[in-house]
Design a protein around this motif. Sequence first.
Motif, mmCIF file in Angstrom:
data_model
loop_
_atom_site.group_PDB
_atom_site.id
_atom_site.type_symbol
_atom_site.label_atom_id
_atom_site.label_comp_id
_atom_site.label_asym_id
_atom_site.label_seq_id
_atom_site.Cartn_x
_atom_site.Cartn_y
_atom_site.Cartn_z
ATOM 1 N N GLU A 1 0.712 -1.132 0.058
ATOM 2 C CA GLU A 1 -0.026 0.307 0.006
ATOM 3 C C GLU A 1 0.707 1.340 -0.148
ATOM 4 O O GLU A 1 0.484 2.176 -0.792
ATOM 5 C CB GLU A 1 -0.849 -0.048 1.082
ATOM 6 N N ILE A 2 1.921 1.232 0.814
ATOM 7 C CA ILE A 2 2.989 2.564 0.884
ATOM 8 C C ILE A 2 3.366 2.459 -0.379
ATOM 9 O O ILE A 2 3.588 3.939 -1.067
ATOM 10 C CB ILE A 2 4.093 2.062 1.728
ATOM 11 N N GLU B 1 2.178 1.586 -3.236
ATOM 12 C CA GLU B 1 1.517 2.071 -4.247
ATOM 13 C C GLU B 1 0.986 3.743 -4.295
ATOM 14 O O GLU B 1 1.053 4.310 -5.217
ATOM 15 C CB GLU B 1 0.177 1.611 -4.145
ATOM 16 N N LYS B 2 0.900 4.184 -3.013
ATOM 17 C CA LYS B 2 0.783 5.699 -2.805
ATOM 18 C C LYS B 2 2.037 6.456 -3.281
ATOM 19 O O LYS B 2 1.840 7.497 -3.617
ATOM 20 C CB LYS B 2 0.718 5.915 -1.264
ATOM 21 N N GLU B 3 3.272 5.901 -2.896
ATOM 22 C CA GLU B 3 4.340 6.416 -3.300
ATOM 23 C C GLU B 3 4.168 6.607 -5.220
ATOM 24 O O GLU B 3 4.709 7.612 -5.651
ATOM 25 C CB GLU B 3 5.673 5.762 -3.078
ATOM 26 N N GLU C 1 1.396 11.734 -10.072
ATOM 27 C CA GLU C 1 0.744 12.921 -10.159
ATOM 28 C C GLU C 1 1.627 14.106 -10.156
ATOM 29 O O GLU C 1 1.363 15.096 -10.862
ATOM 30 C CB GLU C 1 0.028 12.992 -8.748
ATOM 31 N N GLN D 1 1.790 6.325 -7.067
ATOM 32 C CA GLN D 1 0.772 7.293 -7.429
ATOM 33 C C GLN D 1 1.121 8.854 -7.210
ATOM 34 O O GLN D 1 0.807 9.607 -8.187
ATOM 35 C CB GLN D 1 -0.467 7.066 -6.483
ATOM 36 N N ALA D 2 1.887 9.273 -6.169
ATOM 37 C CA ALA D 2 2.305 10.544 -5.896
ATOM 38 C C ALA D 2 3.292 10.923 -6.915
ATOM 39 O O ALA D 2 3.443 12.011 -7.355
ATOM 40 C CB ALA D 2 2.903 10.621 -4.435
#
Length: 131
Positions: free
Chosen positions: A4-5, A7-9, A15, A11-12
């Motif tokens: 999850e971490i 994936e968030k990285e 973006e 995605q960031a």
Amino acid sequence: DVTEIEEKEAQAKQEEQIMKEQELSNLLHEKRYLKALGLAISLDRPHTVLMVIKAILKETDGRKRLEENIVRLRRDQKEAVLAFLVTWNTNSRNCHEAQAVIETLLKHEAPDSLLQYSGIKSAVESLLPYT
């Protein structure tokens, strides 16, 4: 589990990349070429740098504007552009832009300064057959 971490990285990062692309598009539209060049170089986008240079050369007094912008780049940015233009110079569609940048670098950089650029020897060796 760090999935999850990660994936968030990812995605960031994606973006941030999208934001930079939009900023680059805005800079080109506003004809703020120096910032556009800097951003395209930082994104490591040789084709985009080439498009910015082509846009500059299409302007009135394009050569003069190109000189003004290239001279104001940092040394590391000039080194990146030099690496990019080695490839551009091998293509007849892009060789004129490459030669314009080479001319500017040779006019405004002292030979001793150019010799300090990373990769200058291989760049010159690659440029000679096509120049």
